[in-house]
Structures are given as structure tokens and as C-alpha cells.
Design a protein around this motif. Structure first.
Motif: not given
Ligand code: PLP
Length: 463
Positions: A67, A126, A128, A166, A221, A223, A250-251, A289
């Protein structure tokens, strides 16, 4: 040298978009190290070429793996400015324009989320880190900063999260010192969404055990399968039980830009905090982010710690001194990369990208359903799709699909990944490139079919 680089990148981009050559030229780790050591002299173009040769090409339409977005070229141009200015962003004077940019984008996001005027937030490095930061705020709110002062002895705090969340949420809880018992896994339904009945049951059990739920983390959603949790339903449960709702978007939260798909995050306005990445669906380089809070004052509780040499005004909520609320001290001026897109193309381009990727994924699912060699794990809600090659004579679907995936990566014509669902191995794709076409999907399926046959033939001959 800058001009040469622009020419070099232009050629690379053209080749990738026209699908000239492979998505990746597989290089063994030891060989990569050796090639690097073999570089002689002081010509940086040699080094750039080495990195380009040994990097996966996101702008190639046959990149359908993890992703991450192929970035718009304008963002790379703004990255040059970001890197050369190198403003640290922690306090206002170390990035005045960049601070204004973050503020403006976060305000626009909060409006898209349907949050009240009190909403506010910032950029961070990010998803995370954004998730950890949000959970620290949730705990600070719940405990009146006691943990910040006295540590975690005797605390019985718990974060509720679905089985499909995640891994960074689990990690954040452990970093917070809550250990195994600090995380309660809520069951998922057949679509890998958080099960609301089980959420309610878990909250009740926790209160019987005398434990304190500090937050529920919903995935928007997830991962592995790209499944959206029912945010509205979860928000109602959180509200009734006075628990912080954090949306890990995040996604998938960029659907707020899409009139067609924003229904997937219905209820997001009720979240206490939301994480959203720009580098997964919105064509911005990693890592970029945003963390948005419904009540801006909550964000200032996260780090009650004062740094006298940075801030002179202890008690004020100064939005323009960003490090008051971020884990980072020095931070890149990441907002510019987003703003360069909005300024040039408008947010409509975000809507177009999300719609295109989500539509394409649905048409890929139809191709799979029509092809009896394959099985779809579930109908995709996002641009993430899981499927597998079926072989009735071959009982070991898992092993076969894992072997297919390894063969594909080493071959390099396509890039896809894999995941585990209910203990079984599935092939996993993220349609990240808006120029990927149905023809590419069909070629991928045929390629997988060919690899499957050749793997099975080889096994036959060794028996
Ligand atoms: C990718 C993802 C993360 C992590 O985000 P990063 O930007 O890679 O640190 C956390 N939660 C979900 C649902 C994700 O898809």
C-alpha cells in the motif's frame, strides 16, 4: 547535476509508465551489497543509477503490491525544496510557511471529516507514530495525566482493537507499558470487520474485571483485506461507555475526498482522533501522515512535558509551535508535498485517484470471479484485494500460492504480495497505480496460471 537528475527521472518515469522493462529486477541482498561496494570514484550519477536499478518501480502499471502510492512528479519537485531548506518545524520560526500549510490542510481535513470547529491536528511521520500519539492522548485524557507523572505501576488500562487491526496498534500498546493484558482483541465477522456484539461484550467483561478501557481503535480500512469497520456503530458504543474512539484510517480515510466512496467512513465525525496517511492513496511520497483530534485541546495533553529551551509560554495552546503535540522534535516540512498537489490540481485529483483505484479493484474482482482457476477471499471494499489460485488435486493451497508469489517476485514482471487470513495463505494486491488496466489484471492471472502449472509439473517430476 540537478538538470541531469530531472532528465534522468523523466526518462525513468516515461519508461515505468509505458511498462518498459520489469517492475523490479530481483537482486539478492549480498549481491546488492557487493554492487554498492564495487562503485568507484566520485560520480554521483553512478550511485543514482545503482539505486534506481535496485529499486521497485511504483509508476509501473504492473506494480500491484504493497500500500504505497506512485507519487505525483510535482511532489518530488517540492521535495527538493523541502530538503534544501531543511526547516525543522518543531517551533514556529523553524518553518513559518510550512506551519501555515499544515494548519490549512488539517483544517480542510477536519471539515471533510464533518468535525466541529474545535477540531485540529498536525502532520507526523507515519501512521504508526500517529496511532501511538493518539493513544497517548486518549490515556492522558482518561487518567488526568497520572501515568505521565507516576508511570504505569498498578494501571489496569486496556485498548480494544479488532483481530484485523494493523500490528502497530499492538506495538503502541506495549510501548505504553500495558503488556499482553493491555490489548483486548475484538472478534471480526466474515468480512473481517469488527464485530459490534463482541465489542459490547468485551467492554462489559473488562468492567467486571475492574479494568479500564481507554480507547477503541477502529480500522478504516484494515490492512490485510481492506475492510472498513462500522464507524457509526462503534461510535455509538464508545459514546454510551465513555470510551475514546480512535480511527486508524492510515490507508482508507482518503475516501472522504470521494463522493462515491465516502459512505465507507460514515460516522467518522464522531471519532475523537483520526490517523490518515497521504502516502498510500493520495500520491504523496512517504511518510506523510495527519493526526486530527475532534477537540484540539485533547492534543495538548499528550505530552505534558515541557522543554524550556523550546517553548517559553508554558500553558498556552499554541497551534503554531508544532512540537508541543508531536512525538518528533525535528520534522520534515511534509505538508508542502501535499500542498503542492492541492495548489496545482485542487483536491479533485484526490477524488479522481480514489475513485479510479477503487473502481479498478472492483473490476479486477469480477475478472477473478469469472475465472474458475481462482477464488476471491471477499468482495473488495477498498483497493486491496485478496485471492488465491485453486488446485483441487493439490491440497496444499497455501504452499502453492506462496511458491507462486516467490516465483513472481524473482521474475519481476509483476509485483504482488501475500497475507494470512484465518491461517491460510492468500495472494494480496493493492491497486496503487491509476494507470493499471484490466488488461494488466488479465495478464497477471494468466501469469499466475503459468507459474502454478510449472510449479506443479516440477513437483510431479520429483515425486
Ligand atoms: C499502513 C497502515 C498503518 C501504518 O502506517 P505507516 O504510515 O506505514 O506507519 C497503520 N494502520 C493501517 C490500517 C495501515 O494500513
Amino acid at each position: 547535476m540537478g538538470h541531469q537528475m530531472v532528465d534522468f527521472l523523466t526518462d525513468q518515469l516515461r519508461d515505468s509508465q509505458n511498462a518498459n522493462g520489469k517492475v523490479l529486477s530481483w537482486t539478492d541482498p549480498v549481491d546488492a551489497l557487493k554492487s554498492l561496494s564495487d562503485l568507484k570514484g566520485n560520480d554521483p550519477s553512478e550511485l543514482f543509477e545503482f539505486v534506481s536499478r535496485t529499486s521497485i518501480r511504483l509508476h509501473h502499471p504492473k506494480y500491484i503490491g504493497h500500500q504505497i502510492s506512485p507519487p505525483l512528479p510535482i511532489t518530488a519537485v517540492s521535495s527538493m525544496l523541502v530538503d534544501l531548506l531543511n526547516n525543522g518545524m518543531g517551533v514556529y520560526e523553524m518553518g513559518m510557511g510550512g506551519t501555515a500549510i499544515e494548519r490549512k490542510i488539517v483544517e480542510e481535513l477536519a471539515t471533510k471529516f464533518g468535525m466541529p470547529e474545535t477540531a485540529d491536528g498536525f502532520f507526523t511521520s507515519g501512521g504508526s507514530l500517529a496511532n501511538l500519539t493518539a493513544l497517548l492522548a486518549a490515556r492522558a485524557m482518561k487518567t488526568d495525566d497520572a501515568v505521565w507523572k507516576f508511570g504505569t505501576q498498578d494501571v489496569r488500562h486496556v485498548v480494544l482493537v479488532s483481530e484485523a487491526a494493523h500490528y502497530c496498534v499492538d506495538r503502541a500498546v506495549r510501548i505504553m507499558g500495558l503488556g499482553d493484558s493491555g490489548i483486548r482483541r475484538v472478534k471480526t465477522n466474515s468480512k473481517f470487520q469488527m464485530c459490534l456484539d463482541d465489542l459490547e461484550k468485551s467492554i462489559e467483561e473488562l468492567s467486571d474485571e475492574g479494568r479500564v478501557a481507554i480507547a477503541v481503535v477502529a480500522s478504516a480500512c484494515s490492512t490485510s483485506t481492506g475492510s472498513y469497520d462500522d464507524l457509526d456503530g462503534i461510535a455509538s458504543i464508545c459514546q454510551a461507555n465513555k470510551i475514546w474512539l480512535h480511527v486508524d484510517g492510515a490507508h482508507g480515510v482518503p475516501v472522504v475526498f470521494s463522493r462515491k466512496y465516502r459512505h465507507l467512513v460514515r460516522g467518522i465525525s464522531r471519532a475523537d482522533s483520526v490517523t490518515m496517511d497521504f502516502h498510500k492513496l493520495l500520491m504523496v511520497p512517504a511518510v506523510t501522515s495527519a493526526l486530527v483530534f475532534r477537540n484540539s485541546s485533547d492534543a495538548y495533553r499528550t505530552f505534558s512535558l515541557q522543554a524550556e529551551y523550546l517553548f517559553d509560554n508554558r500553558d498556552q495552546e499554541e497551534w503554531f509551535n508544532l512540537a508541543r503535540r508531536t512525538f518528533e522534535c525535528t520534522k520534515q516540512m511534509i505538508g508542502l508535498k501535499v500542498m503542492s498537489i492541492i495548489h496545482t490540481y485542487g483536491t479533485e485529483i484526490f477524488e479522481q485517484n480514489v475513485d479510479q483505484l477503487y473502481d479498478l479493484t472492483r473490476s479486477f474482482a469480477i475478472l477473478i470471479q469469472q475465472d474458475e482457476r481462482f477464488e476471491l477471499a471477499l468482495e473488495p471494499e477498498s483497493n486491496i484485494l485478496c485471492f488465491r489460485y485453486l488446485e483441487t488435486k493439490h491440497q496444499e493451497h497455501c504452499e502453492l500460492n506462496a511458491k507462486i508469489r516467490t516465483a513472481l517476485v524473482k521474475d519481476g514482471k509483476f509485483y504482488i504480495v501475500q497475507t494470512m487470513l484465518d491461517g491460510q495463505t492468500w495472494l494480496r494486491t493493492t491497486v496503487a497505480n491509476p494507470f493499471t488496466s484490466n488488461e494488466d489484471f488479465q495478464q497477471l492471472l494468466d501469469e499466475i496460471g503459468r507459474w502454478a502449472n510449472s510449479i506443479l509439473r516440477e513437483e510431479q517430476s520429483t515425486i
